[in-house]
Scaffold this motif. Structure first.
Motif, PDB file in Angstrom:
ATOM      1  N   ARG A  27       0.802  -1.183   0.092  1.00 19.24           N
ATOM      2  CA  ARG A  27      -0.024   0.058  -0.037  1.00 19.24           C
ATOM      3  C   ARG A  27       0.742   1.363   0.098  1.00 19.24           C
ATOM      4  O   ARG A  27       0.647   2.300  -0.888  1.00 19.24           O
ATOM      5  N   VAL A  34       0.585   7.124  -6.403  1.00 24.26           N
ATOM      6  CA  VAL A  34      -0.460   8.271  -6.360  1.00 24.26           C
ATOM      7  C   VAL A  34       0.434   9.612  -6.354  1.00 24.26           C
ATOM      8  O   VAL A  34      -0.086  10.513  -7.214  1.00 24.26           O
ATOM      9  N   LYS A  38       0.053  12.571  -9.296  1.00 24.70           N
ATOM     10  CA  LYS A  38      -0.284  13.989  -8.812  1.00 24.70           C
ATOM     11  C   LYS A  38       0.756  14.775  -9.240  1.00 24.70           C
ATOM     12  O   LYS A  38       0.519  16.123  -9.389  1.00 24.70           O
ATOM     13  N   VAL A  45      -1.826  16.756  -2.392  1.00 26.54           N
ATOM     14  CA  VAL A  45      -1.952  15.526  -1.728  1.00 26.54           C
ATOM     15  C   VAL A  45      -3.068  14.967  -0.996  1.00 26.54           C
ATOM     16  O   VAL A  45      -3.461  13.998  -1.289  1.00 26.54           O
ATOM     17  N   ARG A  46      -3.635  15.768  -0.168  1.00 29.38           N
ATOM     18  CA  ARG A  46      -4.530  15.568   0.697  1.00 29.38           C
ATOM     19  C   ARG A  46      -5.848  15.553  -0.119  1.00 29.38           C
ATOM     20  O   ARG A  46      -6.406  16.623  -0.609  1.00 29.38           O
ATOM     21  N   ASP A  47      -6.848  14.502  -0.026  1.00 34.88           N
ATOM     22  CA  ASP A  47      -7.883  14.611  -0.366  1.00 34.88           C
ATOM     23  C   ASP A  47      -8.898  13.957   0.713  1.00 34.88           C
ATOM     24  O   ASP A  47      -9.228  12.844   0.873  1.00 34.88           O
ATOM     25  N   ARG A  50     -12.209  11.878  -0.127  1.00 36.50           N
ATOM     26  CA  ARG A  50     -11.546  10.405  -0.479  1.00 36.50           C
ATOM     27  C   ARG A  50     -11.525   9.602   0.689  1.00 36.50           C
ATOM     28  O   ARG A  50     -11.836   8.604   0.919  1.00 36.50           O
ATOM     29  N   GLU A  51     -10.584  10.241   1.556  1.00 38.18           N
ATOM     30  CA  GLU A  51     -10.545   9.518   3.004  1.00 38.18           C
ATOM     31  C   GLU A  51     -11.836   9.232   3.574  1.00 38.18           C
ATOM     32  O   GLU A  51     -11.876   8.297   4.253  1.00 38.18           O
ATOM     33  N   LEU A  54     -13.617   6.425   1.789  1.00 42.64           N
ATOM     34  CA  LEU A  54     -12.906   5.265   2.353  1.00 42.64           C
ATOM     35  C   LEU A  54     -12.970   4.744   3.628  1.00 42.64           C
ATOM     36  O   LEU A  54     -13.242   3.494   3.852  1.00 42.64           O
ATOM     37  N   LEU A  80      -3.307   6.227   6.824  1.00 43.27           N
ATOM     38  CA  LEU A  80      -3.540   7.441   6.076  1.00 43.27           C
ATOM     39  C   LEU A  80      -2.338   8.507   6.277  1.00 43.27           C
ATOM     40  O   LEU A  80      -1.806   9.387   5.334  1.00 43.27           O
ATOM     41  N   SER A  83       0.938   7.684   4.701  1.00 39.72           N
ATOM     42  CA  SER A  83       0.589   7.875   3.028  1.00 39.72           C
ATOM     43  C   SER A  83       0.883   9.103   2.883  1.00 39.72           C
ATOM     44  O   SER A  83       1.615   9.349   1.918  1.00 39.72           O
ATOM     45  N   VAL A  84       0.210  10.084   3.495  1.00 40.14           N
ATOM     46  CA  VAL A  84       0.300  11.477   3.132  1.00 40.14           C
ATOM     47  C   VAL A  84       1.404  12.146   3.391  1.00 40.14           C
ATOM     48  O   VAL A  84       2.189  12.759   2.382  1.00 40.14           O
ATOM     49  N   GLN A  87       3.912  10.834   0.543  1.00 37.21           N
ATOM     50  CA  GLN A  87       3.706  11.801  -0.648  1.00 37.21           C
ATOM     51  C   GLN A  87       4.359  12.894  -0.420  1.00 37.21           C
ATOM     52  O   GLN A  87       5.121  13.624  -1.583  1.00 37.21           O
TER      53      GLN A  87
HETATM   54  O1  LIG Z   1      -6.375   8.622  -3.217  1.00 36.45           O
HETATM   55  C1  LIG Z   1      -5.384   9.518  -3.027  1.00 36.45           C
HETATM   56  O2  LIG Z   1      -5.526  10.661  -3.601  1.00 36.45           O
HETATM   57  C2  LIG Z   1      -4.412   9.437  -2.175  1.00 36.45           C
HETATM   58  O3  LIG Z   1      -3.381  10.387  -1.983  1.00 36.45           O
HETATM   59  C3  LIG Z   1      -4.049   8.278  -1.489  1.00 36.45           C
HETATM   60  C4  LIG Z   1      -4.619   8.225  -0.055  1.00 36.45           C
HETATM   61  C5  LIG Z   1      -4.663   6.932   0.751  1.00 36.45           C
HETATM   62  O4  LIG Z   1      -3.478   6.581   1.005  1.00 36.45           O
HETATM   63  O5  LIG Z   1      -5.481   6.206   0.628  1.00 36.45           O
HETATM   64  C6  LIG Z   1      -3.802   9.184   0.741  1.00 36.45           C
HETATM   65  C7  LIG Z   1      -4.136  10.588   0.870  1.00 36.45           C
HETATM   66  C8  LIG Z   1      -5.587  11.084   0.394  1.00 36.45           C
HETATM   67  O6  LIG Z   1      -5.603  12.249   1.110  1.00 36.45           O
HETATM   68  C9  LIG Z   1      -6.492  10.177   0.109  1.00 36.45           C
HETATM   69  C10 LIG Z   1      -6.040   8.831   0.005  1.00 36.45           C
END
Ligand SMILES: O=C(O)C(=O)C[C@]1(C(=O)O)C=C[C@@H](O)C=C1
Length: 635
Positions: A27, A34, A38, A45-47, A50-51, A54, A80, A83-84, A87
């Motif tokens: 992951r 990702v 981007k 980076v942050r969405d 989406r979070e 999820l 998460l 992940s952020v 990135q």
């Molecule tokens: O889907 C994205 O845009 C991602 O950057 C991946 C991810 C994730 O790890 O699931 C990480 C940060 C975002 O805020 C949303 C989801």
């Protein structure tokens, strides 16, 4: 039946854990894809949408697998965040190609907190640390200025000790730029060489910084000789030869393993947060895809409103100020230098315009640096949304003879706004008030129960209320006063409400922690923020993370008052949602003013007492509801 052989079960667990790690690593690698995507098609980076989607999907899926919503949320917040951060590091590297060295020589004052924070920071960057210990902050800065070290880490503020003035003063004169920040939570504990009752302790060793952050605990100790040391390691050395001595130090210190823990959790603040900055010779670029901070230092003339004029420029360009500090200007008694942190990128058009406008209004202005913000705020699934998920799961498995389950709640609002309080003693009271409260704009209804009519049992009444509330698409909130009523209340309520006089009832709080219902915890009228948060923690420690705090005012002499400063401080210290409940003592005007101030800080909802079922009270609720909604829209 499955095997009960412990060794075999452990082998299965070990295999599962290694599968989990493989999946986590996969992951993490995909998160970098990702970031690459981007980079090719620039977007933040942050969405968080989406979070949230999820998290909601995982909570629903987890329910089918028998996994608790809080458990899933906690785990995914960590995943998460990682992940952020990964990135962010990747994209930052692209805009600062000259910073590609695999190791960083880090100057730090030889006390452990800076080193621990530095290790964490450098690990996040995926680099190796070369330690460059220094005697004091000025030396750490000089070592970087002269090129002996790459970066220095300096503490700048702590939640209990406040700002570190010496560091602020040094920033005024250095050529270095701020290139990063990190916030760490430090926990201190009391250690001795062997078991030592507090009454037999005669000497306490610690550094002055540690003493400052644990001062409340130290003040309670009688007849103690306090000896300050330069480092915690020196303090621990002293304790080894003295059976009546103890040391306070960071629980992460390696030498703690050889000592006996006498008392834990002794810092003044439950969350003892320290913020550190990193300074280097060259300023960095921050990609517009991640949240940035810019730190300025400026001096205005001593004319009326000079600082206000500067601040209003920030307001004009919607630049959020996260810190304002003032320090005397050396050599100019009673004149001040202002240090300002803004949540903005130096390269953004808003910052450029704001800087151009404030320059003529200042006598001195310097940009100390622009750097990635440390904060990755966890995305929360709104409590009402969790309640909806819960109901939909119930709908999927209807209980026999339960009419309530045939009612869809999919129209439920996503966020709390207005909760009304209905005073009832029977189902008809509830039915008539619920309809009117709904018409008046309420989204949830809190039962304020008078003695109930004898024709119904307590449970019967709650069940009837539940059905009525669901038919109207209102959330039902039931107050819990007694432990024995809790299970039934939890069966019928969408949320449980703990009145202030039960805030300290730890047995009740622990049971609430084992429920799967959101809990509204009201501040006891005598409680300060720390007392209150520690009661919320009692609930959450048992697993239930769905706690909402409800401000109900504090005693001020004979009266209850809403204390704006207290609530603002609380908001800064917790990410738990905060509601405000207008008490009988508080006028509607006071309540509205309080709401107005708090909505700009992100207040999560208001509870209004209707006091009675009189038509004018319901009309009052309608008016207040409109006013509260307008306030919320404007913030
Ligand atoms: O889907 C994205 O845009 C991602 O950057 C991946 C991810 C994730 O790890 O699931 C990480 C940060 C975002 O805020 C949303 C989801």
């Amino acid at each position: 039946m499955a095997s009960l052989d412990l060794e075999e079960i452990r082998r299965t667990i070990t295999a599962l854990d290694s599968d989990l790690l493989t999946l986590l690593a996969k992951r993490k690698a995909i998160a970098l894809d990702v970031a690459r995507s981007k980079q090719a098609n620039p977007r933040p980076v942050r969405d968080q949408e989406r979070e949230q989607a999820l998290l909601e999907r995982l909570i629903i899926q987890g329910k089918d697998l028998g996994l608790d919503a809080h458990y899933i949320t906690e785990i995914y917040h960590t995943i998460l965040e990682d992940s952020v951060r990964s990135q962010q590091v990747y994209l930052q590297q692209l805009v600062n190609p000259e910073n590609s060295l695999p190791q960083i020589k880090l100057a730090f004052v030889a006390e452990t907190e800076s080193l621990f924070a530095g290790i964490k920071y450098i690990n996040r960057q995926g680099k190796t640390l070369v330690q460059w210990p220094c005697k004091h902050f000025q030396q750490a800065i000089q070592e970087v200025e002269q090129g002996c070290a790459d970066t220095a880490i300096l503490p700048i503020e702590n939640t209990s000790a406040g700002s570190i003035n010496e560091v602020y003063d040094l920033l005024q004169h250095t050529r270095l730029s701020i290139v990063g920040e990190i916030v760490v939570n430090t926990e201190y504990a009391l250690y001795a060489n062997s078991e030592l009752p507090l009454t037999q302790m005669s000497t306490l060793y610690c550094t002055p910084q540690v003493a400052q952050q644990s001062s409340h605990f130290i003040q309670q100790l009688d007849n103690i000789n306090i000896v300050y040391t330069l480092t915690s390691a020196q303090a621990a050395e002293q304790v080894k030869n003295d059976a009546h001595a103890a040391v306070i130090c960071n629980i992460e210190e390696e030498f703690c393993a050889e000592l006996v823990n006498i008392k834990s959790h002794i810092t003044n603040q439950q969350e003892n947060l320290s913020r550190f900055i990193l300074v280097a010779r060259k300023a960095i670029n921050v990609t517009s895809q991640i949240p940035a901070k810019t730190t300025l230092v400026l001096a205005t003339g001593q004319t009326a409103g000079a600082l206000l004029n500067v601040l209003s420029v920030f307001k004009k360009y919607n630049l959020i100020m996260t810190k304002l500090e003032s320090r005397p200007i050396q050599g100019n008694p009673w004149e001040e230098m202002f240090y300002i942190d803004l949540a903005a990128n130096l390269d953004s058009p808003a910052m450029a315009q704001a800087l151009a406008e404030i320059t003529p209004q200042t006598q001195y202005l310097k940009v100390l640096g622009c750097y990635p913000s440390n904060e990755v705020k966890a995305t929360q699934v709104p409590v009402a949304q969790l309640a909806k998920i819960h109901h939909e799961a119930e709908l999927a498995t209807p209980e026999p003879n339960s009419e309530a389950h045939s009612i869809s709640l999919s129209q439920l609002n996503q966020e709390f706004n207005l909760i009304a309080c209905a005073t009832i003693s029977n189902e008809d009271d509830f039915a008539s008030q619920a309809q009117q409260l709904k018409n008046a704009g309420a989204q949830a209804i809190l039962i304020n129960q008078k003695a109930i009519d004898s024709s119904l049992s307590q449970q019967g009444l709650w069940q009837a209320c539940q059905q009525r509330a669901r038919a109207l698409n209102l959330l039902l909130i039931i107050p819990v006063q007694q432990l024995h009523a809790l299970n039934h209340a939890a069966k019928y309520a969408d949320l449980l409400y703990v009145p202030g006089d039960q805030m300290h009832n730890s047995e009740l709080l622990e049971q609430l922690g084992r429920q799967h219902r959101p809990v509204i915890l009201v501040r006891a009228k005598t409680a300060n923020n720390d007392n209150w948060l520690s009661c919320a923690t009692t609930i959450m420690e048992q697993g239930n993370q769905q706690v909402l705090l409800c401000e109900h005012g504090q005693y001020q002499g004979e009266h209850t008052q809403l204390n704006l400063m207290q609530t603002c401080r609380l908001k800064a210290h917790t990410s738990l949602p905060i509601l405000v409940h207008a008490d009988g003592d508080i006028t509607d005007n006071e309540f509205l003013l309080f709401n107005k101030d708090l909505y700009s800080l992100g207040l999560n909802g208001s509870i209004i007492d209707t006091k009675s079922n009189e038509p004018q009270q319901l009309q009052r609720l309608g008016t207040l509801s409109k006013q509260v909604n307008t306030l919320k829209k404007h913030n």
